[in-house]
Design a protein around this motif. Structure first.
Motif, PDB file in Angstrom:
ATOM      1  N   GLU A  78     -15.172   4.066  -5.374  1.00 30.19           N
ATOM      2  CA  GLU A  78     -14.548   2.744  -5.064  1.00 30.19           C
ATOM      3  C   GLU A  78     -12.908   3.176  -6.416  1.00 30.19           C
ATOM      4  OE1 GLU A  78     -17.582   2.545  -7.711  1.00 30.19           O
ATOM      5  OE2 GLU A  78     -18.169   1.797  -5.766  1.00 30.19           O
ATOM      6  N   MET A  79     -12.461   4.215  -6.681  1.00 31.51           N
ATOM      7  CA  MET A  79     -11.445   4.272  -7.488  1.00 31.51           C
ATOM      8  C   MET A  79     -11.011   4.992  -6.455  1.00 31.51           C
ATOM      9  SD  MET A  79     -12.129   4.599 -11.480  1.00 31.51           S
ATOM     10  CE  MET A  79     -11.120   6.281 -11.441  1.00 31.51           C
ATOM     11  N   ALA A  80     -10.993   5.645  -6.056  1.00 31.11           N
ATOM     12  CA  ALA A  80     -10.743   6.624  -4.796  1.00 31.11           C
ATOM     13  C   ALA A  80     -10.421   6.077  -3.715  1.00 31.11           C
ATOM     14  CB  ALA A  80     -11.722   8.158  -4.577  1.00 31.11           C
ATOM     15  N   GLY A  81     -11.359   5.160  -3.168  1.00 32.77           N
ATOM     16  CA  GLY A  81     -11.101   4.889  -2.317  1.00 32.77           C
ATOM     17  C   GLY A  81      -9.425   3.299  -2.551  1.00 32.77           C
ATOM     18  N   GLU A  82      -9.223   2.562  -3.725  1.00 33.59           N
ATOM     19  CA  GLU A  82      -8.424   2.240  -4.064  1.00 33.59           C
ATOM     20  C   GLU A  82      -7.760   2.995  -4.236  1.00 33.59           C
ATOM     21  OE1 GLU A  82      -6.299   0.549  -8.301  1.00 33.59           O
ATOM     22  OE2 GLU A  82      -8.386  -0.071  -7.932  1.00 33.59           O
TER      23      GLU A  82
ATOM     24  N   LYS B  64      -1.058   8.966 -10.647  1.00 32.92           N
ATOM     25  CA  LYS B  64      -0.913  10.561 -11.796  1.00 32.92           C
ATOM     26  C   LYS B  64      -1.159  11.496 -10.213  1.00 32.92           C
ATOM     27  CE  LYS B  64      -1.860   7.747 -15.338  1.00 32.92           C
ATOM     28  NZ  LYS B  64      -2.819   7.148 -17.110  1.00 32.92           N
ATOM     29  N   ASP B  65      -1.028  12.586 -11.041  1.00 32.46           N
ATOM     30  CA  ASP B  65      -1.235  14.043  -9.755  1.00 32.46           C
ATOM     31  C   ASP B  65      -2.879  13.871  -8.939  1.00 32.46           C
ATOM     32  OD1 ASP B  65       0.960  14.802  -9.527  1.00 32.46           O
ATOM     33  OD2 ASP B  65       0.634  16.209 -12.031  1.00 32.46           O
ATOM     34  N   LYS B  66      -3.676  13.475 -10.040  1.00 33.40           N
ATOM     35  CA  LYS B  66      -5.489  13.419  -9.931  1.00 33.40           C
ATOM     36  C   LYS B  66      -5.533  12.288  -9.675  1.00 33.40           C
ATOM     37  CE  LYS B  66      -8.663  14.577 -13.031  1.00 33.40           C
ATOM     38  NZ  LYS B  66      -9.791  13.860 -14.673  1.00 33.40           N
ATOM     39  N   GLU B  67      -4.862  10.954  -9.403  1.00 31.88           N
ATOM     40  CA  GLU B  67      -4.989  10.300  -8.696  1.00 31.88           C
ATOM     41  C   GLU B  67      -5.464  10.691  -7.381  1.00 31.88           C
ATOM     42  OE1 GLU B  67      -4.798   6.876 -11.855  1.00 31.88           O
ATOM     43  OE2 GLU B  67      -3.252   7.318 -10.746  1.00 31.88           O
ATOM     44  N   LEU B  68      -3.576  11.034  -7.123  1.00 28.59           N
ATOM     45  CA  LEU B  68      -2.839  11.433  -5.953  1.00 28.59           C
ATOM     46  C   LEU B  68      -3.597  11.710  -5.095  1.00 28.59           C
ATOM     47  CD1 LEU B  68      -0.138  10.842  -4.251  1.00 28.59           C
ATOM     48  CD2 LEU B  68       0.485  12.896  -5.855  1.00 28.59           C
TER      49      LEU B  68
END
Length: 65
Positions: A3-7, A34-38
């Motif tokens: 879900e977080m990756a989709g967000e 953040k870099d990881k999320e990006l």
């Protein structure tokens, strides 16, 4: 995690939707990820074949297909 990756992907898609293409730095600034999320969001969009990237000079540009 899915879900977080989709967000994250959605935030990136929204930022790219308003432009003809952005650099990683510009996407990061527009989305406040953040870099990881990006990278997680970009990976999601690339896997789904929603975006493409190209190199312009020394910058890598990402845009919607």
């Amino acid at each position: 995690m899915k879900e977080m990756a989709g967000e994250f992907a959605g935030r990136i898609w929204n930022a790219l939707n308003e432009t003809e293409g952005l650099t990683l730095k510009e996407i990061k600034k527009a989305t406040k990820l953040k870099d990881k999320e990006l990278y997680l969001g970009l990976g999601w969009l690339l896997r789904e074949d929603k975006i493409f990237n190209c190199v312009a000079g020394e910058e890598e540009i990402f845009a919607l297909k």
